[in-house]
Design a protein around this motif. Structure first.
Motif, PDB file in Angstrom:
ATOM      1  N   LEU A  96       0.824  -1.210   0.000  1.00 20.08           N
ATOM      2  CA  LEU A  96       0.000   0.000   0.000  1.00 20.08           C
ATOM      3  C   LEU A  96       0.859   1.261   0.000  1.00 20.08           C
ATOM      4  O   LEU A  96       0.539   2.236  -0.692  1.00 20.08           O
ATOM      5  N   ILE A  97       1.923   1.258   0.755  1.00 22.24           N
ATOM      6  CA  ILE A  97       2.817   2.420   0.784  1.00 22.24           C
ATOM      7  C   ILE A  97       3.465   2.622  -0.583  1.00 22.24           C
ATOM      8  O   ILE A  97       3.563   3.745  -1.091  1.00 22.24           O
ATOM      9  N   GLU A  98       3.882   1.517  -1.208  1.00 19.08           N
ATOM     10  CA  GLU A  98       4.464   1.615  -2.547  1.00 19.08           C
ATOM     11  C   GLU A  98       3.442   2.157  -3.548  1.00 19.08           C
ATOM     12  O   GLU A  98       3.757   3.004  -4.385  1.00 19.08           O
ATOM     13  N   ARG A  99       2.190   1.696  -3.440  1.00 14.56           N
ATOM     14  CA  ARG A  99       1.135   2.181  -4.324  1.00 14.56           C
ATOM     15  C   ARG A  99       0.889   3.680  -4.115  1.00 14.56           C
ATOM     16  O   ARG A  99       0.685   4.430  -5.067  1.00 14.56           O
ATOM     17  N   ALA A 100       0.917   4.116  -2.846  1.00 12.25           N
ATOM     18  CA  ALA A 100       0.736   5.537  -2.553  1.00 12.25           C
ATOM     19  C   ALA A 100       1.850   6.370  -3.183  1.00 12.25           C
ATOM     20  O   ALA A 100       1.601   7.444  -3.741  1.00 12.25           O
ATOM     21  N   HIS A 101       3.089   5.871  -3.138  1.00 10.87           N
ATOM     22  CA  HIS A 101       4.210   6.573  -3.771  1.00 10.87           C
ATOM     23  C   HIS A 101       4.004   6.668  -5.284  1.00 10.87           C
ATOM     24  O   HIS A 101       4.266   7.706  -5.900  1.00 10.87           O
ATOM     25  N   GLU A 102       3.529   5.570  -5.884  1.00  6.87           N
ATOM     26  CA  GLU A 102       3.283   5.572  -7.336  1.00  6.87           C
ATOM     27  C   GLU A 102       2.203   6.591  -7.705  1.00  6.87           C
ATOM     28  O   GLU A 102       2.351   7.339  -8.678  1.00  6.87           O
ATOM     29  N   LEU A 103       1.115   6.623  -6.929  1.00 13.33           N
ATOM     30  CA  LEU A 103       0.040   7.566  -7.208  1.00 13.33           C
ATOM     31  C   LEU A 103       0.505   9.008  -7.043  1.00 13.33           C
ATOM     32  O   LEU A 103       0.150   9.882  -7.831  1.00 13.33           O
ATOM     33  N   ALA A 104       1.302   9.260  -5.997  1.00 19.80           N
ATOM     34  CA  ALA A 104       1.805  10.617  -5.767  1.00 19.80           C
ATOM     35  C   ALA A 104       2.709  11.063  -6.920  1.00 19.80           C
ATOM     36  O   ALA A 104       2.708  12.232  -7.306  1.00 19.80           O
ATOM     37  N   ARG A 105       3.444  10.123  -7.492  1.00 13.01           N
ATOM     38  CA  ARG A 105       4.336  10.452  -8.598  1.00 13.01           C
ATOM     39  C   ARG A 105       3.578  10.602  -9.922  1.00 13.01           C
ATOM     40  O   ARG A 105       3.797  11.549 -10.672  1.00 13.01           O
ATOM     41  N   ASP A 106       2.665   9.655 -10.187  1.00 11.68           N
ATOM     42  CA  ASP A 106       2.016   9.593 -11.503  1.00 11.68           C
ATOM     43  C   ASP A 106       0.719  10.391 -11.606  1.00 11.68           C
ATOM     44  O   ASP A 106       0.349  10.828 -12.695  1.00 11.68           O
ATOM     45  N   ALA A 107      -0.002  10.547 -10.510  1.00 11.81           N
ATOM     46  CA  ALA A 107      -1.288  11.256 -10.542  1.00 11.81           C
ATOM     47  C   ALA A 107      -1.454  12.054  -9.255  1.00 11.81           C
ATOM     48  O   ALA A 107      -2.327  11.769  -8.433  1.00 11.81           O
ATOM     49  N   PRO A 108      -0.588  13.070  -9.054  1.00 11.11           N
ATOM     50  CA  PRO A 108      -0.651  13.808  -7.781  1.00 11.11           C
ATOM     51  C   PRO A 108      -1.958  14.577  -7.633  1.00 11.11           C
ATOM     52  O   PRO A 108      -2.516  15.069  -8.603  1.00 11.11           O
ATOM     53  N   ARG A 109      -2.435  14.626  -6.411  1.00  9.75           N
ATOM     54  CA  ARG A 109      -3.627  15.415  -6.110  1.00  9.75           C
ATOM     55  C   ARG A 109      -3.220  16.873  -5.923  1.00  9.75           C
ATOM     56  O   ARG A 109      -2.129  17.163  -5.438  1.00  9.75           O
ATOM     57  N   PRO A 110      -4.133  17.783  -6.273  1.00 16.98           N
ATOM     58  CA  PRO A 110      -3.788  19.205  -6.080  1.00 16.98           C
ATOM     59  C   PRO A 110      -3.636  19.540  -4.592  1.00 16.98           C
ATOM     60  O   PRO A 110      -4.377  19.021  -3.760  1.00 16.98           O
ATOM     61  N   THR A 111      -2.668  20.372  -4.307  1.00 17.21           N
ATOM     62  CA  THR A 111      -2.435  20.803  -2.934  1.00 17.21           C
ATOM     63  C   THR A 111      -3.340  21.995  -2.626  1.00 17.21           C
ATOM     64  O   THR A 111      -3.418  22.930  -3.423  1.00 17.21           O
TER      65      THR A 111
END
Length: 200
Positions: A96-111
């Motif tokens: 899950l942590i690895e998936r979160a890193h992938e999502l943050a890199r590939d499809a970041p949410r707006p801050t």
């Protein structure tokens, strides 16, 4: 039967334990409970106006049907034993942590902007204050509760205000309209002060 009518949960540890013991759960459908409790393992009751009646029906049905209770208990025990073992948790957390890193890199949410963060914080503080005022108004934190007609009137006013103000707030937030956000917050604050003027 394991009965857990929570207002809030993440996923209840007590629910894991009850399922591991082979009990038939009747629980609130809040937080992540449905990630653990599936329909073949127990009953989830969504929060809402008919919540008490739904709990009553679920409990009465299970009390009258021992075979169903046993089937739910067996299914729940099997689910915990097969899908939620302690030795699986480390690998799952790492994935899950690895998936979160992938999502943050590939499809970041707006801050959120600083203004949006401040508006959200102000809204949270205001909701806590409103809850405290409401508890005082209903006589749960000292003081005298108003007459039932006053309660009904106040609740009606709060419901109407929420229906009017919430869409305005969400629209203003989406557009980044700080002026309208301030206006909505100010209007709500005035209404709250008016409603609870005799309890402060």
């Amino acid at each position: 039967i394991f009965f857990l009518p929570s207002q809030q949960e993440g996923i209840s540890l007590a629910l894991y334990e009850a399922m591991a013991m082979g009990l038939a759960p009747v629980c609130a459908d809040v937080g992540g409970q449905r990630e653990l409790l599936t329909p073949e393992c127990g009953v989830l009751v969504p929060p809402g106006r008919d919540e008490a009646r739904a709990y009553e029906e679920a409990l009465a049905t299970l009390l009258a049907d021992p075979a169903r209770r046993q089937a739910l208990g067996r299914a729940g025990r099997r689910r915990v034993a097969e899908a939620f073992r302690l030795d699986q948790m480390g690998d799952r957390m790492a994935a899950l942590i690895e998936r979160a890193h992938e999502l943050a890199r590939d499809a970041p949410r707006p801050t959120p902007t600083a203004a949006e963060a401040m508006a959200s914080a102000a809204m949270a503080v205001e909701r806590v204050r409103q809850d405290r005022l409401a508890r005082r108004m209903w006589g749960q934190e000292g003081g005298l509760a108003p007459e039932p007609a006053s309660r009904r009137a106040a609740l009606t006013a709060l419901r109407v205000a929420r229906r009017v103000l919430e869409p305005l707030y969400l629209g203003a937030r989406a557009r980044g309209d700080a002026r309208l956000l301030r206006l909505v917050h100010g209007t709500r604050a005035l209404l709250i002060r008016w409603l609870y003027r005799d309890t402060e």
